[in-house]
Design a protein around this motif. Structure first.
Motif, PDB file in Angstrom:
ATOM      1  N   ALA A 239       0.068  -1.050  -0.031  1.00 53.46           N
ATOM      2  CA  ALA A 239      -0.368  -0.166   0.171  1.00 53.46           C
ATOM      3  C   ALA A 239       0.998   1.218  -0.175  1.00 53.46           C
ATOM      4  O   ALA A 239       0.455   2.599   0.268  1.00 53.46           O
ATOM      5  N   THR A 243       1.891  -0.839  -7.118  1.00 55.29           N
ATOM      6  CA  THR A 243       0.711  -0.955  -8.698  1.00 55.29           C
ATOM      7  C   THR A 243       0.620   0.540  -9.182  1.00 55.29           C
ATOM      8  O   THR A 243       0.792   0.341  -9.824  1.00 55.29           O
ATOM      9  N   THR A 244       0.170   1.557  -8.508  1.00 54.93           N
ATOM     10  CA  THR A 244      -0.557   2.563  -8.973  1.00 54.93           C
ATOM     11  C   THR A 244       0.831   3.265  -9.828  1.00 54.93           C
ATOM     12  O   THR A 244       0.990   3.506 -10.604  1.00 54.93           O
TER      13      THR A 244
HETATM   14  N1  LIG Z   1       0.558   9.269  -4.263  1.00 56.55           N
HETATM   15  C1  LIG Z   1      -0.899   8.625  -4.064  1.00 56.55           C
HETATM   16  N2  LIG Z   1      -1.617   9.248  -3.268  1.00 56.55           N
HETATM   17  C2  LIG Z   1      -3.090   8.605  -2.529  1.00 56.55           C
HETATM   18  N3  LIG Z   1      -3.087   7.511  -2.568  1.00 56.55           N
HETATM   19  C3  LIG Z   1      -2.463   6.615  -3.727  1.00 56.55           C
HETATM   20  C4  LIG Z   1      -0.993   7.028  -3.794  1.00 56.55           C
HETATM   21  N4  LIG Z   1      -1.013   5.887  -4.499  1.00 56.55           N
HETATM   22  C5  LIG Z   1      -1.835   5.070  -4.221  1.00 56.55           C
HETATM   23  N5  LIG Z   1      -2.547   5.325  -3.542  1.00 56.55           N
HETATM   24  C6  LIG Z   1      -3.577   4.685  -3.207  1.00 56.55           C
HETATM   25  O1  LIG Z   1      -2.920   3.896  -1.954  1.00 56.55           O
HETATM   26  C7  LIG Z   1      -3.967   2.225  -2.295  1.00 56.55           C
HETATM   27  C8  LIG Z   1      -2.795   1.305  -2.631  1.00 56.55           C
HETATM   28  O2  LIG Z   1      -1.531   1.436  -3.273  1.00 56.55           O
HETATM   29  P1  LIG Z   1      -0.924   0.460  -4.103  1.00 56.55           P
HETATM   30  O3  LIG Z   1      -0.395   0.479  -5.643  1.00 56.55           O
HETATM   31  O4  LIG Z   1      -1.682  -0.375  -4.875  1.00 56.55           O
HETATM   32  O5  LIG Z   1       0.033  -0.399  -3.529  1.00 56.55           O
HETATM   33  P2  LIG Z   1       0.383  -1.080  -3.808  1.00 56.55           P
HETATM   34  O6  LIG Z   1       0.902  -1.889  -4.645  1.00 56.55           O
HETATM   35  O7  LIG Z   1       2.555  -0.911  -3.069  1.00 56.55           O
HETATM   36  O8  LIG Z   1       0.287  -2.294  -2.355  1.00 56.55           O
HETATM   37  C9  LIG Z   1      -4.799   2.777  -3.450  1.00 56.55           C
HETATM   38  O9  LIG Z   1      -6.456   2.780  -3.069  1.00 56.55           O
HETATM   39  C10 LIG Z   1      -4.068   3.714  -4.154  1.00 56.55           C
HETATM   40  O10 LIG Z   1      -5.101   3.834  -4.849  1.00 56.55           O
END
Ligand SMILES: Nc1ncnc2c1ncn2[C@@H]1O[C@H](COP(=O)(O)OP(=O)(O)O)[C@@H](O)[C@H]1O
Ligand SMILES: Nc1ccn([C@H]2C[C@H](O)[C@@H](COP(=O)(O)OP(=O)(O)O)O2)c(=O)n1
Length: 425
Positions: A239, A243-244
């Motif tokens: 989190a 992924t984002t």
């Molecule tokens: N820079 C950011 N600011 C706010 N929320 C974010 C940001 N990057 C990701 N998120 C949100 O945080 C959550 C976790 O992101 P994710 O990309 O799934 O993390 P990971 O792949 O590291 O577990 C998702 O709901 C995403 O939309």
């Protein structure tokens, strides 16, 4: 019990008074040693803690010779003990080791009980069976109510009959690093394809899924020529936005997005997550080599973005093997943090960090289930700190930390700047 297995038990007992014993209780390690002669002074801390409620303690150390089977026996023993001990017996992980001797660590359990449950406990210990030999000791208070005496239980193995059976427990200085550090190399973290491969090969008879994983592996890890295009790894705790960010990077750079463990291992991941660290970590280590093979192919055509890679494998493994505060981790510069020489090196490794509260908020918003380890990251602040610190200490390549608290677009721009600085994209 074969004579080969018995040899290990005999050799451990013959080193008895050189060994240090460590019990994990409430997130701290408690150390003690044993000696033949009775001496004055206080009992070790763990016994003083136990003395308030219990009159007897027990230790069980698994002394197998085959590391794959011993790793499983250690878990088998935990299940047997938790299934049969009375609820008052609080089971703690225990180790015994020779100070500064690599590979000398053996694992087991320590627990205590009171007079009401003693009969049940001793019946259990007399009838306990395990796939490997188990050294059983009981500890009872001496007449003065201060010192504790260790009594080695007669084993089924007749060679042990000649061994002295009674010792006194005495305090021991804590070692410079957590005792697990002695056995991390090739038990928790693997530094070559061959080492991790050997573990899964050996598992084939007991875990049929291991055979399927081995079939997917590249023939051998080749020290390939560098891919023509940059390879960017994005690391971070769950989190933090991997992924984002990886998806945005893929779209912005026209790159291919890969992950480790690779998709082809997905059907077996949950299965290996239930195995002891030796087997579980070998599975993840091999996942990196499959991903490396894919990077090698794709990196000849386009830039490659990778969601988790070697840093994740090593950092989680080290932070789980070691307990307690950051000072228990192997020191910065330790060989434990080195990159495996046969694993393809990325061009850049970015490590996303967010403060714990923001990470929790993102986890809640995402609403997906969490692995037991991710639950642990939430509840155990020290575990999270150890994972983060291990990430930062890994070298060859080291990661570059990026604060991922700003908006997703700001994080993307920041990482693009880093990539352009390093890779001329
Ligand atoms: N820079 C950011 N600011 C706010 N929320 C974010 C940001 N990057 C990701 N998120 C949100 O945080 C959550 C976790 O992101 P994710 O990309 O799934 O993390 P990971 O792949 O590291 O577990 C998702 O709901 C995403 O939309
Ligand atoms: N390359 C990798 C990737 C993950 N791991 C291990 C490390 C941890 O135990 C888990 C974390 O993976 P998890 O799927 O929970 O994390 P994400 O949801 O991908 O952020 O997997 C690994 O050892 N090597």
């Amino acid at each position: 019990m074969t004579s080969r297995m018995a040899r290990k038990t005999v050799s451990v007992v013959s080193q008895w008074s050189s060994r240090v014993f460590s019990v994990e209780l409430d997130g701290s390690s408690h150390y003690f040693a044993i000696q033949e002669k009775r001496a004055g002074g206080e009992a070790p801390g763990i016994f003083r803690l136990k003395a308030q409620r219990y009159e007897r303690c027990y230790s069980l150390l698994v002394c197998g010779e085959d590391r794959v089977r011993t790793a499983r026996s250690y878990w088998e023993l935990r299940d047997k003990l938790t299934g049969h001990l009375s609820p008052g017996c609080d089971l703690s992980p225990m180790t015994s080791f020779l100070p500064n001797v690599k590979g000398s660590l053996i694992r087991g359990y320590f627990f205590s009980d009171n007079s009401q449950s003693r009969g049940q406990t001793e019946r259990l210990l007399q009838t306990l069976t395990c796939s490997d030999p188990v050294l059983v000791c009981s500890y009872s208070k001496c007449e003065d109510g201060q010192m504790w005496r260790q009594h080695l239980w007669p084993a089924a193995d007749t060679q042990l009959v000649e061994m002295p059976t009674d010792y006194y427990v005495v305090p021991s200085e804590p070692p410079a690093y957590h005792p697990s550090v002695l056995n991390i190399i090739n038990s928790d973290v693997f530094y070559s394809f061959e080492e991790a491969h050997e573990v899964l090969e050996k598992c084939g008879d007991i875990i049929p899924e291991a055979k399927s994983v081995v079939e997917l592996l590249p023939n051998r890890a080749e020290a390939r020529s560098k891919p023509d295009f940059p390879v960017i790894v994005i690391e971070g705790l769950d989190a933090t936005g991997k992924t984002t960010l990886t998806e945005s990077l893929r779209d912005t750079l026209g790159a291919v997005l890969l992950r480790s463990p690779p998709q082809c291992l997905a059907p077996w991941r949950a299965r290996f997550d239930r195995e002891p660290p030796l087997i579980r970590r070998a599975f993840y280590a091999l996942g990196n080599y499959i991903t490396a093979e894919q990077i090698g192919q794709q990196g000849m055509k386009t830039p490659v973005i990778v969601d988790r890679y070697w840093h994740s494998t090593a950092a989680y493994a080290i932070a789980t093997a070691v307990t307690g505060p950051l000072s228990n981790l192997p020191a910065e510069g330790s060989e434990v943090y080195r990159w495996p020489s046969d694993l393809l090196k990325p061009t850049l490794v970015v490590f996303l960090t967010v403060d714990p509260e923001e990470r929790k908020r993102r986890l809640r918003n995402r609403g997906l289930g969490k692995t037991a380890e991710e639950e642990e990251l939430d509840h155990n602040q020290l575990f999270r700190l150890r994972v983060e610190e291990a990430y930062r200490r890994i070298i060859g390549p080291a990661c570059i930390a990026v604060d991922a608290s700003p908006s997703a677009d700001q994080v993307l721009q920041q990482v693009l700047l880093l990539i352009r600085g390093k890779c001329y994209l």
